[in-house]
Design a protein around this motif. Structure first.
Motif, PDB file in Angstrom:
ATOM      1  N   GLN A 209       0.749  -1.073  -0.164  1.00  0.00           N
ATOM      2  CA  GLN A 209      -0.007  -0.010   0.033  1.00  0.00           C
ATOM      3  C   GLN A 209       0.688   1.264   0.092  1.00  0.00           C
ATOM      4  O   GLN A 209       0.689   2.255  -0.661  1.00  0.00           O
ATOM      5  CB  GLN A 209      -0.872  -0.041   1.188  1.00  0.00           C
ATOM      6  CG  GLN A 209      -1.811   1.198   1.393  1.00  0.00           C
ATOM      7  CD  GLN A 209      -3.107   0.975   0.527  1.00  0.00           C
ATOM      8  OE1 GLN A 209      -3.412  -0.093   0.059  1.00  0.00           O
ATOM      9  NE2 GLN A 209      -3.737   2.090  -0.046  1.00  0.00           N
ATOM     10  N   ASN A 232      -1.920   6.139  -0.504  1.00  0.00           N
ATOM     11  CA  ASN A 232      -2.112   5.686   0.978  1.00  0.00           C
ATOM     12  C   ASN A 232      -3.696   5.867   1.399  1.00  0.00           C
ATOM     13  O   ASN A 232      -4.266   5.196   2.154  1.00  0.00           O
ATOM     14  CB  ASN A 232      -1.242   6.481   1.726  1.00  0.00           C
ATOM     15  CG  ASN A 232       0.074   6.127   1.700  1.00  0.00           C
ATOM     16  OD1 ASN A 232       0.626   5.025   1.193  1.00  0.00           O
ATOM     17  ND2 ASN A 232       1.018   7.060   2.024  1.00  0.00           N
ATOM     18  N   GLN A 233      -4.373   7.016   0.827  1.00  0.00           N
ATOM     19  CA  GLN A 233      -5.808   6.885   0.823  1.00  0.00           C
ATOM     20  C   GLN A 233      -6.736   5.920   0.355  1.00  0.00           C
ATOM     21  O   GLN A 233      -7.797   5.730   0.691  1.00  0.00           O
ATOM     22  CB  GLN A 233      -6.360   8.460   0.466  1.00  0.00           C
ATOM     23  CG  GLN A 233      -5.544   9.599   1.427  1.00  0.00           C
ATOM     24  CD  GLN A 233      -5.885   9.434   2.887  1.00  0.00           C
ATOM     25  OE1 GLN A 233      -6.848   9.384   3.307  1.00  0.00           O
ATOM     26  NE2 GLN A 233      -4.734   9.595   3.733  1.00  0.00           N
ATOM     27  N   MET A 234      -6.147   5.210  -0.771  1.00  0.00           N
ATOM     28  CA  MET A 234      -7.131   4.354  -1.334  1.00  0.00           C
ATOM     29  C   MET A 234      -7.289   2.837  -0.413  1.00  0.00           C
ATOM     30  O   MET A 234      -6.561   2.688   0.490  1.00  0.00           O
ATOM     31  CB  MET A 234      -6.532   3.974  -2.753  1.00  0.00           C
ATOM     32  CG  MET A 234      -6.232   5.031  -3.685  1.00  0.00           C
ATOM     33  SD  MET A 234      -7.623   5.791  -4.283  1.00  0.00           S
ATOM     34  CE  MET A 234      -8.093   7.151  -3.453  1.00  0.00           C
ATOM     35  N   SER A 235      -8.462   2.242  -0.922  1.00  0.00           N
ATOM     36  CA  SER A 235      -8.819   0.955  -0.128  1.00  0.00           C
ATOM     37  C   SER A 235      -7.835  -0.154  -0.466  1.00  0.00           C
ATOM     38  O   SER A 235      -8.271  -1.199  -0.196  1.00  0.00           O
ATOM     39  CB  SER A 235     -10.315   0.935  -0.308  1.00  0.00           C
ATOM     40  OG  SER A 235     -10.547   0.713  -1.792  1.00  0.00           O
ATOM     41  N   GLY A 236      -7.096   0.206  -1.455  1.00  0.00           N
ATOM     42  CA  GLY A 236      -6.031  -1.379  -1.914  1.00  0.00           C
ATOM     43  C   GLY A 236      -4.999  -0.661  -2.482  1.00  0.00           C
ATOM     44  O   GLY A 236      -4.802   0.412  -2.977  1.00  0.00           O
ATOM     45  N   GLY A 243      -7.875  -0.418  -5.314  1.00  0.00           N
ATOM     46  CA  GLY A 243      -9.267  -1.063  -4.635  1.00  0.00           C
ATOM     47  C   GLY A 243     -10.208  -1.452  -5.620  1.00  0.00           C
ATOM     48  O   GLY A 243     -11.178  -1.941  -5.397  1.00  0.00           O
ATOM     49  N   SER A 246     -10.440  -6.878  -7.154  1.00  0.00           N
ATOM     50  CA  SER A 246     -10.656  -7.655  -5.838  1.00  0.00           C
ATOM     51  C   SER A 246      -9.278  -8.347  -5.481  1.00  0.00           C
ATOM     52  O   SER A 246      -8.865  -8.997  -4.394  1.00  0.00           O
ATOM     53  CB  SER A 246     -11.688  -8.745  -5.900  1.00  0.00           C
ATOM     54  OG  SER A 246     -11.444  -9.455  -7.084  1.00  0.00           O
ATOM     55  N   THR A 300     -19.765  -2.350 -10.427  1.00  0.00           N
ATOM     56  CA  THR A 300     -19.534  -1.250  -9.631  1.00  0.00           C
ATOM     57  C   THR A 300     -20.378   0.095 -10.450  1.00  0.00           C
ATOM     58  O   THR A 300     -20.744  -0.191 -11.457  1.00  0.00           O
ATOM     59  CB  THR A 300     -18.005  -0.609  -9.589  1.00  0.00           C
ATOM     60  OG1 THR A 300     -17.680  -0.315 -11.023  1.00  0.00           O
ATOM     61  CG2 THR A 300     -17.316  -1.909  -9.305  1.00  0.00           C
ATOM     62  N   LYS A 371     -12.337   6.874  -1.559  1.00  0.00           N
ATOM     63  CA  LYS A 371     -11.429   5.999  -1.291  1.00  0.00           C
ATOM     64  C   LYS A 371     -11.245   5.107  -2.497  1.00  0.00           C
ATOM     65  O   LYS A 371     -10.224   4.002  -2.240  1.00  0.00           O
ATOM     66  CB  LYS A 371     -11.665   5.098  -0.092  1.00  0.00           C
ATOM     67  CG  LYS A 371     -12.183   5.895   1.097  1.00  0.00           C
ATOM     68  CD  LYS A 371     -10.883   6.542   1.583  1.00  0.00           C
ATOM     69  CE  LYS A 371     -11.239   7.272   2.886  1.00  0.00           C
ATOM     70  NZ  LYS A 371     -10.138   7.952   3.368  1.00  0.00           N
ATOM     71  N   LEU A 372     -11.744   5.319  -3.554  1.00  0.00           N
ATOM     72  CA  LEU A 372     -11.316   4.621  -5.019  1.00  0.00           C
ATOM     73  C   LEU A 372     -10.913   5.551  -5.987  1.00  0.00           C
ATOM     74  O   LEU A 372     -11.494   6.721  -5.881  1.00  0.00           O
ATOM     75  CB  LEU A 372     -12.604   3.808  -5.296  1.00  0.00           C
ATOM     76  CG  LEU A 372     -12.939   2.470  -4.183  1.00  0.00           C
ATOM     77  CD1 LEU A 372     -14.223   2.082  -5.007  1.00  0.00           C
ATOM     78  CD2 LEU A 372     -11.935   1.459  -4.256  1.00  0.00           C
TER      79      LEU A 372
END
Length: 527
Positions: A209, A232-236, A243, A246, A300, A371-372
């Motif tokens: 990450q 760093n703020q992303m979810s993946g 993110g 999957s 999505t 976050k994406l």
């Protein structure tokens, strides 16, 4: 008592023996007879060739995934050729491959016609082993009916890269013992794939990450700190596109970059067609593909729909003459939309469409940032992204279709004629890095998925393919066929053995004659 026979009589006896013993030797075949198979249904190892010459192949691949395209040099046995050849991908994985081949010049009888429906295949640095589970037919002997089969690929570590559903295939290869390629079809292969999800992760991107100290400055982004903070703020991690992906296969294809929810069908065939104004035939290779729709980021709010309005068909016909040989290509028409809005149409006139992937940059209102990543012009919730949203585009989804590459050549070997070939693709999806992504040693493309890759080639002799058996001769299957070609001399025993037997017979006969004839004792002088 009488004496031995005079020399003239002995020479006459030798001449008679030579004539008698030479008769069996003269009757010995000039060469070895054509070997026949032990099993009546077995193909001959070297089948006699009929007068009709035809070479052609057609291949259709439903899906080909290439990791790090253009990253590996192509090896060649010729000095200096490796630098001239285009580089290959680090790894290639193909699913749903239908191949049909015809080759009248093949040395082995069972290679004259080959049809294959393969569930999948892989190549690492250009080397491709033969995959198991393929449906294959070869000819000779002729196959009046096709072979069918199906396979449900099990789970494997490759699921993070691609996941496919049930595959069903059929293959038929035909060849006539008397007239060769004059059957219909010569080779036919088709395969269907129930579903496909590809690129659940991007293995060429970092999986951690925090990329502090790993991103270098670029002309577009001299200071990489804002991009590091945004990632760093992303979810993946970046390998999951922040993110969006999957990282593993799912039942509903959620979390995959590309998915095909409906059945895809690939069909390849090689056959002979009528040649106008002639009793001969032309060679035709055809590749067709059927698919309803393609999805990017399915499930999505940022989902991109690609509807196939017109499916592609690639047909190559060789008459043996460049003026009358043709390439017929029905270019696909793809309609691309996102959130109910049409982004563009891909066709022969408009072959490329780019969709950016942006990372929001933290600022005074960082708590309100998504976050994406932002895909196209939509936020992760499906609403349009505001124009003042600070973001850095780290990648581009490039959609490209209707690529057609034609090659032609006048041929003299193995027979005089004309060869025509063409290559096309339904859709190329490339994930390209931008100049802002300062990772070391990045290739020009991070990943590539090709849907509906089509190849067709046809090679016919001058004047067309002759569909008639040669006069005279007997085929293994019955009378009235073509004559088998004589085999070459492989040893001096063809002459040595008859000479040895003749000499042995002469020696034996001479001994008998000498022993049977009476001899005259010399007279004693009278006193």
């Amino acid at each position: 008592m009488r004496g031995r026979p005079p020399l003239s009589m002995a020479m006459l006896a030798v001449a008679v023996l030579l004539a008698l013993c030479a008769a069996p030797a003269a009757a010995t075949p000039s060469t070895t007879p054509t070997p026949t198979p032990v099993n009546p249904g077995q193909a001959p190892t070297e089948a006699p060739r009929p007068p009709g010459h035809a070479v052609g192949d057609a291949g259709t691949g439903l899906s080909l995934i290439r990791a790090l395209p253009g990253a590996v040099p192509t090896q060649s046995i010729m000095p200096g050729e490796s630098e001239q050849l285009p580089k290959q991908p680090l790894a290639e994985i193909g699913f749903g491959l239908a191949s049909a081949q015809a080759n009248s010049e093949a040395a082995l009888g069972y290679e004259r016609a080959v049809a294959q429906a393969e569930p999948g295949g892989a190549a690492v640095e250009g080397r491709a082993p033969t995959p198991p589970g393929a449906v294959v037919q070869t000819a000779l002997p002729d196959n009046p009916t096709p072979t069918t089969g199906g396979i449900n690929p099990p789970s494997s570590p490759l699921d993070a890269l691609v996941k496919v559903g049930l595959l069903n295939g059929s293959a038929q290869a035909r060849w006539d013992e008397r007239t060769g390629p004059c059957v219909d079809p010569i080779a036919d292969a088709r395969i269907s794939m129930a579903s496909l999800s590809a690129l659940n992760a991007i293995p060429s991107l970092p999986s951690n990450q925090n990329l502090s100290g790993q991103l270098g400055p670029t002309p577009r982004l001299p200071d990489p700190k804002p991009l590091v903070d945004g990632l760093n703020q992303m979810s993946g991690p970046l390998s999951q596109l922040g993110g969006l992906l999957s990282g593993k296969a799912t039942a509903d294809a959620t979390g995959s970059l590309l998915s095909v929810p409906d059945t895809m069908l690939a069909h390849s065939t090689v056959r002979l067609v009528d040649l106008p104004g002639s009793a001969n035939k032309a060679v035709r290779s055809t590749s067709t593909l059927q698919v309803a729709g393609i999805r990017l980021l399915a499930g999505t709010p940022m989902e991109i729909r690609i509807d196939v309005v017109t499916p592609p068909t690639l047909t190559v016909t060789s008459t043996g003459d460049e003026k009358t040989s043709t390439v017929d290509y029905t270019a696909p028409v793809l309609r691309v939309s996102q959130g109910g809005k049409v982004l563009g149409t891909l066709d022969a006139a408009n072959q490329k469409l780019d969709v950016p992937i942006g990372i929001p940059i933290p600022g005074p209102n960082s708590s309100q940032l998504p976050k994406l990543p932002v895909v196209g012009g939509l936020l992760p919730n499906g609403s349009p992204a505001p124009g003042n949203l600070p973001k850095i585009d780290v990648g581009v989804l490039r959609l490209q279709n209707a690529e057609l590459d034609i090659k032609k050549a006048a041929m003299t070997q193995p027979f005089a004629g004309f060869q025509l070939s063409a290559v096309a693709r339904l859709l190329d999806l490339q994930l390209l890095p931008t100049d802002a992504l300062g990772l070391p040693n990045l290739p020009s493309a991070l990943a590539q998925v090709s849907l509906g890759e089509q190849i067709s080639r046809a090679y016919a002799p001058t004047g067309g393919v002759v569909c008639a058996a040669a006069a005279g001769g007997v085929t293994p299957g019955g009378p009235g066929g073509y004559a088998a070609p004589p085999l070459a001399y492989t040893t001096a025993a063809y002459q040595a053995v008859p000479m040895f037997l003749t000499g042995t017979a002469m020696l034996l006969a001479g001994s008998i004659i000498v022993a049977a004839l009476p001899s005259r004792r010399p007279r004693r002088p009278t006193p």
